[in-house]
Design a protein around this motif. Structure first.
Motif, short mmCIF file in Angstrom:
data_model
loop_
_atom_site.label_atom_id
_atom_site.label_comp_id
_atom_site.label_asym_id
_atom_site.label_seq_id
_atom_site.Cartn_x
_atom_site.Cartn_y
_atom_site.Cartn_z
N ASP A 133 0.89 -1.16 0.00
CA ASP A 133 0.00 0.00 0.00
C ASP A 133 0.94 1.21 0.00
N THR A 134 1.08 1.85 -1.15
CA THR A 134 2.12 2.87 -1.31
C THR A 134 1.99 4.01 -0.31
N ARG A 135 0.76 4.48 -0.11
CA ARG A 135 0.55 5.58 0.83
C ARG A 135 0.96 5.17 2.25
N LEU A 136 0.56 3.97 2.67
CA LEU A 136 0.89 3.48 4.00
C LEU A 136 2.38 3.23 4.15
N PHE A 137 3.00 2.74 3.08
CA PHE A 137 4.45 2.51 3.08
C PHE A 137 5.20 3.81 3.34
N LEU A 138 4.83 4.87 2.66
CA LEU A 138 5.47 6.16 2.88
C LEU A 138 5.22 6.67 4.29
N ASP A 139 3.99 6.58 4.75
CA ASP A 139 3.65 7.06 6.09
C ASP A 139 4.41 6.30 7.17
N SER A 140 4.62 5.01 6.95
CA SER A 140 5.31 4.19 7.95
C SER A 140 6.71 4.67 8.21
N PHE A 141 7.39 5.12 7.17
CA PHE A 141 8.77 5.57 7.33
C PHE A 141 8.88 7.06 7.57
N CYS A 189 -1.60 8.57 -4.56
CA CYS A 189 -0.35 9.31 -4.36
C CYS A 189 -0.09 10.24 -5.54
N ASP A 190 0.60 11.34 -5.27
CA ASP A 190 0.98 12.20 -6.38
C ASP A 190 2.32 11.74 -6.95
N ARG A 191 2.78 12.40 -7.99
CA ARG A 191 3.97 11.95 -8.71
C ARG A 191 5.20 11.97 -7.81
N ASP A 192 5.37 13.03 -7.02
CA ASP A 192 6.54 13.11 -6.14
C ASP A 192 6.53 11.99 -5.11
N GLU A 193 5.36 11.66 -4.58
CA GLU A 193 5.27 10.58 -3.60
C GLU A 193 5.60 9.24 -4.23
N LEU A 194 5.15 9.03 -5.46
CA LEU A 194 5.46 7.77 -6.14
C LEU A 194 6.95 7.65 -6.42
N GLU A 195 7.58 8.74 -6.81
CA GLU A 195 9.02 8.70 -7.06
C GLU A 195 9.78 8.44 -5.76
N ARG A 196 9.32 9.03 -4.66
CA ARG A 196 9.97 8.77 -3.37
C ARG A 196 9.80 7.31 -2.97
N ALA A 197 8.60 6.78 -3.17
CA ALA A 197 8.35 5.37 -2.82
C ALA A 197 9.23 4.45 -3.64
N GLU A 198 9.35 4.72 -4.94
CA GLU A 198 10.20 3.89 -5.79
C GLU A 198 11.66 3.99 -5.36
N ARG A 212 4.16 -0.49 -10.79
CA ARG A 212 3.10 0.36 -10.24
C ARG A 212 1.74 -0.22 -10.60
N THR A 213 0.83 -0.26 -9.65
CA THR A 213 -0.51 -0.80 -9.92
C THR A 213 -1.58 0.03 -9.22
N GLU A 214 -2.77 -0.03 -9.82
CA GLU A 214 -3.98 0.45 -9.17
C GLU A 214 -4.94 -0.73 -9.05
N PHE A 215 -5.51 -0.91 -7.87
CA PHE A 215 -6.42 -2.03 -7.60
C PHE A 215 -5.77 -3.38 -7.94
N SER A 216 -4.46 -3.46 -7.78
CA SER A 216 -3.68 -4.70 -7.97
C SER A 216 -3.79 -5.26 -9.38
N VAL A 217 -4.06 -4.43 -10.35
CA VAL A 217 -4.19 -4.89 -11.74
C VAL A 217 -2.80 -4.96 -12.37
N VAL A 218 -2.41 -6.17 -12.77
CA VAL A 218 -1.12 -6.40 -13.40
C VAL A 218 -1.26 -7.55 -14.38
N ASP A 219 -0.50 -7.51 -15.45
CA ASP A 219 -0.50 -8.59 -16.42
C ASP A 219 0.05 -9.85 -15.75
N PRO A 220 -0.73 -10.95 -15.67
CA PRO A 220 -0.24 -12.17 -15.01
C PRO A 220 1.09 -12.67 -15.56
N ASP A 221 1.35 -12.42 -16.83
CA ASP A 221 2.61 -12.87 -17.42
C ASP A 221 3.81 -12.25 -16.71
N ARG A 222 3.65 -11.05 -16.18
CA ARG A 222 4.77 -10.37 -15.51
C ARG A 222 5.10 -11.04 -14.18
#
Length: 418
Positions: A133-141, A189-198, A212-222
């Motif tokens: 959870d990207t937002r929670l990950f940032l808040d935790s640290f 998250c905004d762009r700056d927050e996503l870059e910090r998380a990465e 990066r995902t929204e609602f856990s949507v990702v190509d299963p092949d990946r």
């Protein structure tokens, strides 16, 4: 991967990160794959298994095997082993997905599939996927999120009980062994927050693929077709371990060198070279004053996201492992120094470890600590650490110094918590 082995994908992540949403997405988009799922929940009723069965039109007693009322990394390890062996015996699937509880560490689960003869003969892990959870990950640290990782009854937990560690501890444990990391809920998250998380993820686990995902949507092949897991490097992939390895032969003020596993076409360089996050390694063959070192750790700035390593503490002739994750810091005894053993045992250990760094005066006693964070003031950290070392006079009376660090084997002390 062996042609006869069943590929395994292990899903981990904190509660609410989106693991079950990801699992249902994978089931709905499996294509020609026949998937078997093992779901673990901590309650007496396995809510996640019921949700998976409902959303995917599977029966809990059929395509979804469930382990309830426990954590598959510890209490239910034997049940997990029995379940996966039974599934393999009755095999009607191409791949196994294990969704661990949101308070489980993935490394013990992965080791079951690599060390148990009954399991390893039938299965082979191809990915350890951690959902954040990207937002929670940032808040935790940032020190603003303080959920506990275990302990259903907070009132029953004693002060310093390791069973009620902060969320940041669990996030680190799930992240540092991952081969794939999903930064989920990126829409919050905004762009700056996503870059910090990465940046933080790449510094803490530089070997993982980041998606990066929204609602856990990702190509299963990946997730399914990458063969991204190497059991030989399990427990050796974290950013702090790579920083230590790369700094092993460097001078204290030298630039860190690129380094990577033999035979790869990638250079795994220090975080400050690649991702804009600084890393600082401190080595010393003089012990710390227990009170000054304790105060140093408790006063670590919030810019230090992760620190890890072994410390030599005066008055404690044992290896003290320091593990800091955001606002949480704990110290654990990891065995005696070889130099403290009887001479016969000492010589035996040294003969079996020809590469062991040995000092004529101190033997193997020394401190090796890594600090990872943003905008680190390395010179300030080094100065503060050096000030925390004992003087010659203090060393002579080390046993009389007040000491809050553990001394018994595997004993653990919480030094700081949110």
């Amino acid at each position: 991967m062996s042609q006869d082995s069943i590929p395994v994908t292990v899903l981990s992540g904190n509660l609410g990160a989106g693991k079950t949403t990801l699992l249902n997405h994978l089931l709905r988009n499996a294509g020609e794959r026949d998937l078997a799922v093992l779901v673990n929940d901590m309650g007496s009723v396995n809510v996640d298994a019921e949700r998976v069965a409902e959303d995917s039109e599977l029966e809990v007693s059929g395509g979804v095997a469930e382990l309830s009322n426990g954590c598959i990394c510890c209490e239910l390890r034997d049940d997990l082993e029995t379940a996966v062996v039974r599934l393999a015996r009755d095999r009607e699937f191409d791949r196994l997905i294990v969704e661990s509880s949101g308070i489980s560490e993935p490394e013990p689960v992965a080791r079951l599939f690599t060390t148990s003869s009954r399991v390893a003969a039938r299965y082979e892990i191809d990915a350890l996927v951690t959902v954040l959870d990207t937002r929670l990950f940032l808040d935790s640290f940032d020190g603003t999120a303080t959920p506990k990782r275990r302990g259903a009854d907070p009132e029953s937990a004693v002060d310093g009980d390791a069973s009620t560690r902060p969320l940041s501890d669990l996030l680190i444990e799930q992240l540092e062994v991952a081969s794939v990391v999903l930064l989920n809920k990126t829409d919050l998250c905004d762009r700056d927050e996503l870059e910090r998380a990465e940046t933080l993820v790449n510094a803490l686990q530089p070997a993982a693929e980041l998606i990066r995902t929204e609602f856990s949507v990702v190509d299963p092949d990946r997730l399914f077709d990458g063969d991204r897991f190497d059991p030989a490097t399990l427990g050796e992939r974290a950013g702090w371990q790579r920083a230590l390895a790369g700094d092993e032969h460097a001078e204290p003020d030298s630039e860190p060198a690129s380094h990577g596993p033999p035979g790869t076409d990638h250079d795994h360089r220090h975080p400050d070279e690649v991702y804009g996050v600084d890393s600082f390694v401190f080595r010393e063959r003089r012990p710390f004053h227990p009170e000054r070192f304790h105060e140093f750790l408790r006063s670590l700035p919030s810019s230090v996201v992760r620190s890890k390593g072994i410390a030599w503490v005066a008055g404690r002739d044992v290896k003290v492992e320091i593990s800091q994750a955001g606002p949480s810091i704990r110290a654990t005894v990891r065995g005696p120094w070889i130099a403290s053993l009887p001479e016969v045992d000492r010589q035996l250990y040294r003969s079996n470890r020809p590469d062991l760094a040995w000092d004529d005066d101190h033997g193997d006693r020394r401190t090796e600590l890594v600090f990872i964070g943003t905008d680190l003031e390395s010179s300030r950290l080094r100065s503060d650490l050096e000030a925390a070392l004992v003087t010659d006079d203090e060393l002579e009376r080390a046993e009389t110094l007040e000491n809050r660090f553990p001394i018994e084997p595997e004993d653990e002390r919480v030094l700081r918590e949110p």
